[in-house]
Design a protein around this motif. Structure first.
Motif, mmCIF file in Angstrom:
data_model
loop_
_atom_site.group_PDB
_atom_site.id
_atom_site.type_symbol
_atom_site.label_atom_id
_atom_site.label_comp_id
_atom_site.label_asym_id
_atom_site.label_seq_id
_atom_site.Cartn_x
_atom_site.Cartn_y
_atom_site.Cartn_z
ATOM 1 N N LEU A 36 26.239 45.317 38.656
ATOM 2 C CA LEU A 36 26.853 46.463 39.326
ATOM 3 C C LEU A 36 28.368 46.257 39.306
ATOM 4 C CD1 LEU A 36 24.368 46.831 42.319
ATOM 5 C CD2 LEU A 36 24.372 48.053 40.144
ATOM 6 N N LEU A 37 28.984 46.702 38.223
ATOM 7 C CA LEU A 37 30.381 46.343 37.973
ATOM 8 C C LEU A 37 31.355 47.017 38.921
ATOM 9 C CD1 LEU A 37 30.456 46.156 34.085
ATOM 10 C CD2 LEU A 37 29.618 44.530 35.767
ATOM 11 N N ASP A 38 31.003 48.205 39.404
ATOM 12 C CA ASP A 38 31.885 48.843 40.377
ATOM 13 C C ASP A 38 31.978 48.003 41.644
ATOM 14 O OD1 ASP A 38 32.422 50.913 38.697
ATOM 15 O OD2 ASP A 38 31.013 52.328 39.604
ATOM 16 N N GLU A 39 30.874 47.377 42.023
ATOM 17 C CA GLU A 39 30.893 46.518 43.203
ATOM 18 C C GLU A 39 31.703 45.248 42.950
ATOM 19 O OE1 GLU A 39 29.863 47.123 46.314
ATOM 20 O OE2 GLU A 39 29.563 49.126 45.493
ATOM 21 N N ILE A 40 31.545 44.676 41.760
ATOM 22 C CA ILE A 40 32.337 43.499 41.407
ATOM 23 C C ILE A 40 33.824 43.819 41.519
ATOM 24 C CG2 ILE A 40 33.040 42.051 39.456
ATOM 25 C CD1 ILE A 40 30.515 41.046 40.687
ATOM 26 N N GLU A 41 34.214 45.001 41.042
ATOM 27 C CA GLU A 41 35.633 45.370 41.081
ATOM 28 C C GLU A 41 36.119 45.548 42.516
ATOM 29 O OE1 GLU A 41 38.854 48.169 38.824
ATOM 30 O OE2 GLU A 41 36.744 48.763 38.728
ATOM 31 N N LYS A 42 35.248 46.029 43.398
ATOM 32 C CA LYS A 42 35.651 46.282 44.784
ATOM 33 C C LYS A 42 35.903 44.996 45.561
ATOM 34 C CE LYS A 42 33.325 50.755 45.156
ATOM 35 N NZ LYS A 42 32.128 51.466 45.653
ATOM 36 N N ILE A 43 35.221 43.907 45.189
ATOM 37 C CA ILE A 43 35.318 42.698 46.011
ATOM 38 C C ILE A 43 36.065 41.547 45.345
ATOM 39 C CG2 ILE A 43 33.203 43.242 47.264
ATOM 40 C CD1 ILE A 43 31.792 41.080 45.603
ATOM 41 N N SER A 44 36.206 41.557 44.020
ATOM 42 C CA SER A 44 36.687 40.367 43.314
ATOM 43 C C SER A 44 38.213 40.265 43.287
ATOM 44 C CB SER A 44 36.162 40.339 41.883
ATOM 45 O OG SER A 44 34.757 40.260 41.871
ATOM 46 N N THR A 45 38.703 39.034 43.384
ATOM 47 C CA THR A 45 40.113 38.751 43.132
ATOM 48 C C THR A 45 40.318 38.330 41.682
ATOM 49 O OG1 THR A 45 39.783 36.464 43.856
ATOM 50 C CG2 THR A 45 40.537 38.035 45.506
ATOM 51 N N HIS A 46 39.276 37.726 41.084
ATOM 52 C CA HIS A 46 39.302 37.267 39.699
ATOM 53 C C HIS A 46 38.001 37.695 39.019
ATOM 54 C CE1 HIS A 46 42.014 34.631 41.891
ATOM 55 N NE2 HIS A 46 42.581 34.251 40.756
ATOM 56 N N ILE A 47 38.063 37.882 37.709
ATOM 57 C CA ILE A 47 36.844 38.186 36.965
ATOM 58 C C ILE A 47 36.805 37.385 35.667
ATOM 59 C CG2 ILE A 47 36.562 40.534 37.870
ATOM 60 C CD1 ILE A 47 37.633 41.573 35.162
ATOM 61 N N GLY A 48 35.598 37.136 35.204
ATOM 62 C CA GLY A 48 35.377 36.534 33.898
ATOM 63 C C GLY A 48 34.351 37.370 33.153
ATOM 64 N N ILE A 49 34.691 37.787 31.952
ATOM 65 C CA ILE A 49 33.773 38.587 31.137
ATOM 66 C C ILE A 49 33.226 37.703 30.035
ATOM 67 C CG2 ILE A 49 33.473 40.655 29.732
ATOM 68 C CD1 ILE A 49 35.886 41.873 31.107
ATOM 69 N N LEU A 50 31.929 37.462 30.070
ATOM 70 C CA LEU A 50 31.269 36.613 29.079
ATOM 71 C C LEU A 50 30.626 37.456 27.990
ATOM 72 C CD1 LEU A 50 29.403 33.870 31.165
ATOM 73 C CD2 LEU A 50 31.194 33.474 29.477
ATOM 74 N N LYS A 51 30.802 36.998 26.756
ATOM 75 C CA LYS A 51 30.122 37.612 25.613
ATOM 76 C C LYS A 51 29.648 36.494 24.700
ATOM 77 C CE LYS A 51 30.798 40.830 21.739
ATOM 78 N NZ LYS A 51 31.771 41.715 21.046
ATOM 79 N N LYS A 52 28.337 36.401 24.533
ATOM 80 C CA LYS A 52 27.738 35.355 23.700
ATOM 81 C C LYS A 52 28.227 33.973 24.106
ATOM 82 C CE LYS A 52 26.974 38.420 19.748
ATOM 83 N NZ LYS A 52 27.268 38.682 18.318
ATOM 84 N N GLY A 53 28.299 33.744 25.406
ATOM 85 C CA GLY A 53 28.628 32.419 25.927
ATOM 86 C C GLY A 53 30.099 32.083 26.012
ATOM 87 N N GLU A 54 30.991 33.005 25.592
ATOM 88 C CA GLU A 54 32.426 32.743 25.640
ATOM 89 C C GLU A 54 33.139 33.817 26.461
ATOM 90 O OE1 GLU A 54 34.332 32.076 21.940
ATOM 91 O OE2 GLU A 54 32.808 30.718 21.169
ATOM 92 N N PHE A 55 34.241 33.420 27.078
ATOM 93 C CA PHE A 55 35.047 34.391 27.814
ATOM 94 C C PHE A 55 35.845 35.253 26.855
ATOM 95 C CE2 PHE A 55 34.938 31.429 31.590
ATOM 96 C CZ PHE A 55 34.247 32.313 32.416
ATOM 97 N N ILE A 56 35.752 36.568 27.040
ATOM 98 C CA ILE A 56 36.681 37.462 26.355
ATOM 99 C C ILE A 56 37.767 37.916 27.327
ATOM 100 C CG2 ILE A 56 35.073 38.205 24.579
ATOM 101 C CD1 ILE A 56 34.559 40.730 26.158
ATOM 102 N N TYR A 57 37.555 37.653 28.597
ATOM 103 C CA TYR A 57 38.631 37.736 29.585
ATOM 104 C C TYR A 57 38.296 36.777 30.726
ATOM 105 C CZ TYR A 57 42.005 39.035 33.045
ATOM 106 O OH TYR A 57 43.021 38.958 33.954
ATOM 107 N N ASN A 58 39.328 36.120 31.235
ATOM 108 C CA ASN A 58 39.164 35.178 32.334
ATOM 109 C C ASN A 58 40.489 35.112 33.086
ATOM 110 O OD1 ASN A 58 38.540 33.006 34.033
ATOM 111 N ND2 ASN A 58 39.053 31.493 32.462
ATOM 112 N N GLY A 59 40.539 35.721 34.267
ATOM 113 C CA GLY A 59 41.792 35.739 35.019
ATOM 114 C C GLY A 59 41.708 36.658 36.215
ATOM 115 N N THR A 60 42.856 37.057 36.725
ATOM 116 C CA THR A 60 42.872 37.900 37.921
ATOM 117 C C THR A 60 42.473 39.331 37.561
ATOM 118 O OG1 THR A 60 45.191 38.577 37.685
ATOM 119 C CG2 THR A 60 44.745 36.524 38.893
ATOM 120 N N LEU A 61 41.862 40.007 38.518
ATOM 121 C CA LEU A 61 41.514 41.409 38.325
ATOM 122 C C LEU A 61 42.778 42.247 38.190
ATOM 123 C CD1 LEU A 61 39.345 43.617 38.234
ATOM 124 C CD2 LEU A 61 39.450 43.711 40.731
ATOM 125 N N GLU A 62 43.819 41.876 38.927
ATOM 126 C CA GLU A 62 45.094 42.600 38.864
ATOM 127 C C GLU A 62 45.663 42.575 37.445
ATOM 128 O OE1 GLU A 62 49.454 42.627 41.133
ATOM 129 O OE2 GLU A 62 48.110 40.901 41.320
#
Length: 303
Positions: free
Chosen positions: A192-218
């Motif tokens: 539920l990505l809308d919920e993740i965005e509402k609460i998170s200070t940082h996010i990591g997006i995994l694709k096939k076991g690797e981060f394609i983004y890893n850092g602050t939501l801002e």
């Protein structure tokens, strides 16, 4: 802020296939780190490696400035709380007794139970049998079990699955209150990505076991600025003044695209006294839409 968890060059291989390859992951105290990715991206594997439930093939995991090993994993886990997949409890017992069992297993003073029940909002039903609880209340009991022992890091794998909108909102408020009112940080995964965005200070997006983004939501939002549209008394005239195609006129507004604040000011000055400006609208792409673009072949860029 202090870093409470760090993963460096951590990999996991199953049957010759690398299912997880984490170059770097850091979680700071007083933060909520949202971990997202398609099914099979490695989210649960990453969490289980932190807890020692899955053995990594290589790399280094550091928790509270101490490198985790087979020798100290059990001791370090005392400072971690986890809810992986579904909570397990004795549904013929009440909420208090379920937590009492956890205290005995962890050698924790049962005096902590009332405080934890209050944190998760179950103080008034502590003597009710768990089998009588709603799904949302059962999730709360699972989180209460994870909170026993005042963990510094709470690891939650899909904790809001199956909840109705009211239950999801209650969980969102609960997670925010935990971080604000305790010393606990949260690592949480969800679809539920809308919920993740509402609460998170940082996010990591995994694709096939690797981060394609890893850092602050801002920072992620800065990398994906909103679309700007403008509604005027004469959108056709405004398009001509700005040398824009008539195709930019959509739903009675003129689409300007992803433009800076400085550019918007220039556009307003150009249109001033030539057309009336009724509204300037900022339209953010949802995290869900961005996620689909980046994990479905739309972007392979590494950040």
């Amino acid at each position: 802020m202090n870093t409470i968890l760090k993963m460096e060059n951590v990999s996991k291989i199953y049957n010759g296939n690398t299912v997880l390859n984490i170059k770097n992951l850091e979680i700071e105290e007083k933060s909520i780190y949202g971990l997202i990715g398609p099914n099979g991206a490695g989210k649960s594997t990453l969490m289980k490696i932190i807890l020692g439930l899955v053995k990594k093939n290589s790399g280094k995991v550091t928790i509270f400035n101490e490198e985790v090993s087979n020798k100290n994993q059990k001791d370090i886990n005392k400072y971690l709380g986890a809810l992986i997949e579904n909570p397990s409890f004795y549904d013929h017992l009440n909420a208090y007794d379920n937590l009492y069992i956890i205290c005995k297993l962890k050698n924790i003073n049962p005096n902590e139970i009332e405080k934890v029940l209050e944190i998760v909002g179950l103080s008034n039903v502590s003597n009710n049998k768990v089998k009588e609880f709603s799904l949302g209340m059962k999730q709360r009991i699972g989180i209460a079990m994870a909170l026993i022992g005042n963990p510094k890091l709470l690891i939650l794998d899909e904790p809001i699955n199956g909840l109705d909108p009211y239950g999801i909102e209650e969980m969102r408020i609960l997670f925010q209150n935990i971080v604000q009112n305790t010393n606990t940080s949260i690592l949480i995964s969800s679809h539920l990505l809308d919920e993740i965005e509402k609460i998170s200070t940082h996010i990591g997006i995994l694709k096939k076991g690797e981060f394609i983004y890893n850092g602050t939501l801002e920072k992620y939002r800065e990398m994906h600025p909103p679309y700007i549209s403008i509604k005027t008394s004469n959108n056709f005239e405004a398009a001509n003044i700005l040398n824009l195609s008539m195709k930019n006129i959509i739903n009675d507004s003129l689409m300007l695209g992803k433009v800076s604040n400085e550019k918007i000011a220039q556009i307003v000055n150009l249109l001033n006294e030539k057309v009336d400006i009724y509204r300037i609208t900022e339209e953010k792409e949802s995290l869900e839409k961005l996620f689909i673009k980046e994990t479905n072949g739309g972007s392979n860029e590494k950040y």
